[in-house]
Scaffold this motif. Structure first.
Motif, PDB file in Angstrom:
ATOM      1  N   GLN A   1       0.940  -1.019  -0.079  1.00  0.00           N
ATOM      2  CA  GLN A   1      -0.030   0.209  -0.095  1.00  0.00           C
ATOM      3  C   GLN A   1       1.051   1.523  -0.073  1.00  0.00           C
ATOM      4  OE1 GLN A   1      -1.174  -2.660   2.575  1.00  0.00           O
ATOM      5  NE2 GLN A   1      -2.068  -3.332   0.236  1.00  0.00           N
ATOM      6  N   LEU A   2       1.873   1.359  -0.809  1.00  0.00           N
ATOM      7  CA  LEU A   2       2.736   2.407  -1.013  1.00  0.00           C
ATOM      8  C   LEU A   2       2.777   2.813  -2.376  1.00  0.00           C
ATOM      9  CD1 LEU A   2       6.149   1.067   0.895  1.00  0.00           C
ATOM     10  CD2 LEU A   2       4.185   2.796   1.747  1.00  0.00           C
ATOM     11  N   TRP A   3       2.458   4.020  -2.411  1.00  0.00           N
ATOM     12  CA  TRP A   3       2.407   4.853  -3.784  1.00  0.00           C
ATOM     13  C   TRP A   3       3.571   5.680  -4.073  1.00  0.00           C
ATOM     14  CZ3 TRP A   3      -2.241   3.932  -6.786  1.00  0.00           C
ATOM     15  CH2 TRP A   3      -3.193   3.118  -6.284  1.00  0.00           C
ATOM     16  N   VAL A   4       4.448   5.491  -5.199  1.00  0.00           N
ATOM     17  CA  VAL A   4       5.292   6.291  -5.458  1.00  0.00           C
ATOM     18  C   VAL A   4       5.015   7.447  -6.431  1.00  0.00           C
ATOM     19  CG1 VAL A   4       7.552   6.524  -6.760  1.00  0.00           C
ATOM     20  CG2 VAL A   4       7.185   4.740  -5.385  1.00  0.00           C
ATOM     21  N   ALA A   5       4.836   8.533  -5.987  1.00  0.00           N
ATOM     22  CA  ALA A   5       4.107   9.630  -6.847  1.00  0.00           C
ATOM     23  C   ALA A   5       5.006  10.423  -7.677  1.00  0.00           C
ATOM     24  CB  ALA A   5       3.589  10.739  -5.920  1.00  0.00           C
ATOM     25  N   ARG A   6       6.418  10.574  -7.394  1.00  0.00           N
ATOM     26  CA  ARG A   6       7.505  11.260  -8.081  1.00  0.00           C
ATOM     27  C   ARG A   6       8.798  10.627  -7.725  1.00  0.00           C
ATOM     28  NH1 ARG A   6       9.995  15.697  -5.583  1.00  0.00           N
ATOM     29  NH2 ARG A   6       9.054  16.316  -3.376  1.00  0.00           N
ATOM     30  N   VAL A   7       9.723  10.582  -8.554  1.00  0.00           N
ATOM     31  CA  VAL A   7      11.226  10.200  -8.370  1.00  0.00           C
ATOM     32  C   VAL A   7      12.069  11.447  -8.454  1.00  0.00           C
ATOM     33  CG1 VAL A   7      10.547   7.842  -8.653  1.00  0.00           C
ATOM     34  CG2 VAL A   7      11.416   9.352 -10.762  1.00  0.00           C
ATOM     35  N   GLU A   8      13.300  11.293  -7.910  1.00  0.00           N
ATOM     36  CA  GLU A   8      14.105  12.136  -7.994  1.00  0.00           C
ATOM     37  C   GLU A   8      15.620  11.293  -8.389  1.00  0.00           C
ATOM     38  OE1 GLU A   8      14.768  14.822  -4.953  1.00  0.00           O
ATOM     39  OE2 GLU A   8      12.647  15.521  -5.078  1.00  0.00           O
ATOM     40  N   ASP A   9      16.230  11.471  -9.620  1.00  0.00           N
ATOM     41  CA  ASP A   9      17.318  10.894  -9.948  1.00  0.00           C
ATOM     42  C   ASP A   9      18.504  11.483 -10.130  1.00  0.00           C
ATOM     43  OD1 ASP A   9      15.672   8.379 -10.332  1.00  0.00           O
ATOM     44  OD2 ASP A   9      15.815   8.055 -12.211  1.00  0.00           O
ATOM     45  N   LYS A  10      19.425  11.259  -9.666  1.00  0.00           N
ATOM     46  CA  LYS A  10      20.912  11.657  -9.850  1.00  0.00           C
ATOM     47  C   LYS A  10      21.905  10.787 -10.356  1.00  0.00           C
ATOM     48  CE  LYS A  10      20.450  14.093  -5.518  1.00  0.00           C
ATOM     49  NZ  LYS A  10      21.199  14.495  -3.936  1.00  0.00           N
TER      50      LYS A  10
END
Length: 217
Positions: free
Chosen positions: A155-164
């Motif tokens: 029940q975890l929703w990844v709404a956005r990501v930040e990549d380096k």
């Protein structure tokens, strides 16, 4: 804890699915019962999500026929980040190298997944992934579509990501699979709707056979 109402989380997930090309304009969506089972939510909750997207002009509900895609989210709003073969594309698959409850400085409690990634028949990367959960993951839950597993099992929703993206010292376990001189590095932070970190990952990929692609759709 993500306090955003579940129907809004689902609506945002469906926006990203539309932006990512899963559905075409004019395509009919699954029935509400089938869609609810796929997303592991009640039909009533799903209806509220679909209504939100209908209000935005993305979906069209036709009496007696079903729900259809009317439009796609505006360009530039939903970026897609992934690895591709240098010749283009590549069907993802992988091999689990390790699975254990192991917090990191970025996340605690956390389950650690170590896997080797393949595109088509070519091995391209090694990943270390930590997901925020006190629970033990089951090996048969792990698929190339980790975000779907997070949603359905945790029940975890990844709404956005930040990549380096850059270069970093190659750990010994990565050097077993990728020549250090050719290893590039992606550090990813996966955030929920409240900006809380729920996934942290480190990916080393072989720049001789693949590249990191950022595409907006």
């Amino acid at each position: 804890m993500n306090e955003l109402p579940l129907y809004l989380q689902i609506a945002d997930y469906l926006r990203r699915e539309l932006a990512g090309g899963r559905y075409r304009v004019g395509q009919k969506l699954p029935t509400e019962a089938a869609f609810g089972r796929e997303l592991c939510v009640a039909v009533g909750t799903l209806r509220k999500s679909l209504l939100a997207l209908e209000t935005e002009g993305l979906l069209e509900r036709r009496q007696g026929s079903g729900t259809y895609v009317k439009a796609l989210p505006e360009a530039g709003k939903y970026p897609l980040f992934h690895l591709e073969l240098n010749g283009g594309g590549g069907e993802p698959s992988g091999e689990i190298l390790g699975l254990n409850l192991a917090p990191t400085t970025q996340l605690s409690p956390a389950q650690h997944i170590r896997r080797r990634r393949r595109l088509d028949d070519t091995w391209v990367a090694v990943e270390d992934i930590w997901v925020r959960t006190p629970d033990t993951l089951q090996l048969d839950w792990i698929t190339p579509a980790l975000y779907q597993m997070y949603r359905e099992r945790l029940q975890l929703w990844v709404a956005r990501v930040e990549d380096k993206v850059g270069l970093a010292p190659v750990p010994a376990h990565v050097g077993e699979y990728i020549e250090p001189a050719h290893a590039a590095y992606v550090e990813r932070f996966g955030l929920d709707h409240e900006g809380q970190l729920i996934e942290y990952s480190q990916t080393w990929f072989d720049s001789q056979v693949c590249h990191y692609n950022a595409r907006w759709s």
